[in-house]
Write an enzyme that holds these catalytic residues in place. Structure first.
Site, mmCIF file in Angstrom:
data_model
loop_
_atom_site.group_PDB
_atom_site.id
_atom_site.type_symbol
_atom_site.label_atom_id
_atom_site.label_comp_id
_atom_site.label_asym_id
_atom_site.label_seq_id
_atom_site.Cartn_x
_atom_site.Cartn_y
_atom_site.Cartn_z
ATOM 1 N N GLY A 153 67.528 62.476 -108.372
ATOM 2 C CA GLY A 153 68.918 62.047 -108.158
ATOM 3 C C GLY A 153 69.832 63.244 -108.339
ATOM 4 C CE LYS A 224 62.355 60.375 -106.808
ATOM 5 N NZ LYS A 224 62.821 59.251 -107.618
HETATM 6 N N1 HSE Z 1 64.589 54.783 -105.913
HETATM 7 C C1 HSE Z 1 64.652 56.050 -106.543
HETATM 8 C C2 HSE Z 1 64.559 55.868 -108.036
HETATM 9 C C3 HSE Z 1 65.945 56.710 -106.152
HETATM 10 O O1 HSE Z 1 64.688 54.737 -108.505
HETATM 11 O O2 HSE Z 1 64.329 56.837 -108.752
HETATM 12 C C4 HSE Z 1 66.019 58.174 -106.472
HETATM 13 O O3 HSE Z 1 65.050 58.910 -105.782
#
Ligand code: HSE
Length: 336
Positions: A153, A224
């Site tokens: 984020g 990620k």
């Molecule tokens: N859906 C993802 C989360 C959003 O909850 O981390 C950020 O990448």
């Protein structure tokens, strides 16, 4: 900077809001004045070579209408044709993540590279499926490809890790990389919420993916981790290399059992020799044990030991702030 914006969901809209909020300081501090010359949402496209007013984009999306209503050019185009035909220096891409084949992002990035547009993407899909070839194609074509918003984020996890690398060696990473599941597990633990109620709250708060099974089943965190492993540990991973287990089966009974041990359950992504994502019990005293939609990443380095970064891992404005971070970096690189 002439910019094409594809994707006007939570992240795309927040990006527009942040551009408006920061208009003055982006210009005075960095000489940045992004002009959206074309945009696309899931329903259509808009072109205005002189720049679509950002306020108009925000208003049209808040009214639940398609961006195509703002077009003064030919609306009968696809997002790919926009990137191919409109004169621009930058593509900002924030379409929903697809971990099966990376589309539509994969094709959008491909055409941007071919037409030599620099790229900022918030999309994990293509990076998790074909990281090496994407980076190679961008480098070969002298295109700057930035993806800070794809991990953490608003939290600069990739940048923090790259700094560790400058004078040290990362041996291992253990991390909470998914805000939605961390929110669900926190609220199941703190307020005794059911899994489904907590998930619904996470959706309302804008944390969850368009397809929340990506969050719940661990694939968002895995994507990620692939990106981090490739960028920071020089691995050559794709999503299929990882062992992935999500939190779908975690019950109140599991949470209570962990509590009895002084622990709580977290979805942990870890990488050393191998890479995996799975829910595990960790101590409540562990500095990694963060609440809500926070992310935390522990880097174990050879010389400096353990270093932890914590921050908001999901949410529209948070993720949009990472796009702005990339925008500033691209502007600085373009000046050189
Ligand atoms: N859906 C993802 C989360 C959003 O909850 O981390 C950020 O990448």
């Amino acid at each position: 900077m002439r910019t094409i914006l594809i994707g006007l969901g939570t992240i795309g809209k927040s990006f527009c809001q942040l551009l408006l909020n920061r208009k003055q300081d982006l210009l005075s501090d960095y000489g940045l004045d992004p002009t959206i010359v074309a945009a696309a949402d899931s329903k259509g496209v808009a072109i205005n070579e002189k720049g679509i007013k950002i306020n108009d984009i925000i208003n049209i999306k808040e009214a639940g209408k398609s961006i195509s209503e703002l077009s003064i050019g030919n609306k009968d185009k696809t997002a790919i044709e926009l990137i191919e035909e409109v004169d621009a220096e930058l593509l900002v891409e924030a379409t929903p993540t697809n971990i099966q084949n990376g589309e539509p992002s994969n094709s959008l990035l491909d055409i941007a590279i071919k037409t030599k547009k620099n790229i900022i993407t918030a999309n994990k899909g293509p990076l998790a499926i074909a990281f090496s070839s994407l980076i190679e194609k961008a480098n070969y074509n002298n295109v700057i490809l930035k993806y800070s918003a794809a991990v953490g984020g608003g939290t600069p996890i990739l940048e923090f890790g790259r700094k560790c690398l400058e004078a040290d060696r990362i041996l291992e990473i253990n991390a909470i990389l998914n805000g939605t599941t961390n929110y669900i597990l926190t609220e199941m633990d703190n307020r005794g919420l059911s899994f489904n109620d907590a998930l619904n709250e996470a959706k309302k708060l804008g944390y969850a993916e368009s397809d929340p099974t990506l969050d719940v089943d661990g694939f968002d965190a895995a994507a990620k981790l692939v990106i981090m492993g490739n960028l920071l540990l020089n691995k050559d991973l794709v999503l299929n290399d990882l062992s992935v287990k999500g939190i779908r089966d975690i019950t109140q009974k599991d949470i209570s059992k962990a509590k009895g041990n002084g622990n709580t359950i977290k979805l942990i992504a870890s990488i050393n020799k191998s890479a995996k994502v799975s829910p595990i019990e960790i101590s409540r005293e562990d500095p990694m044990c963060v609440k809500g939609a926070l992310n935390s990443v522990k880097f174990t380095t050879e010389f400096a030991g353990e270093e932890i970064i914590i921050g908001k891992g999901a949410g529209g404005m948070e993720t949009a702030s990472a796009i702005i971070r990339d925008l500033v970096e691209i502007k600085q690189n373009m000046r050189v």
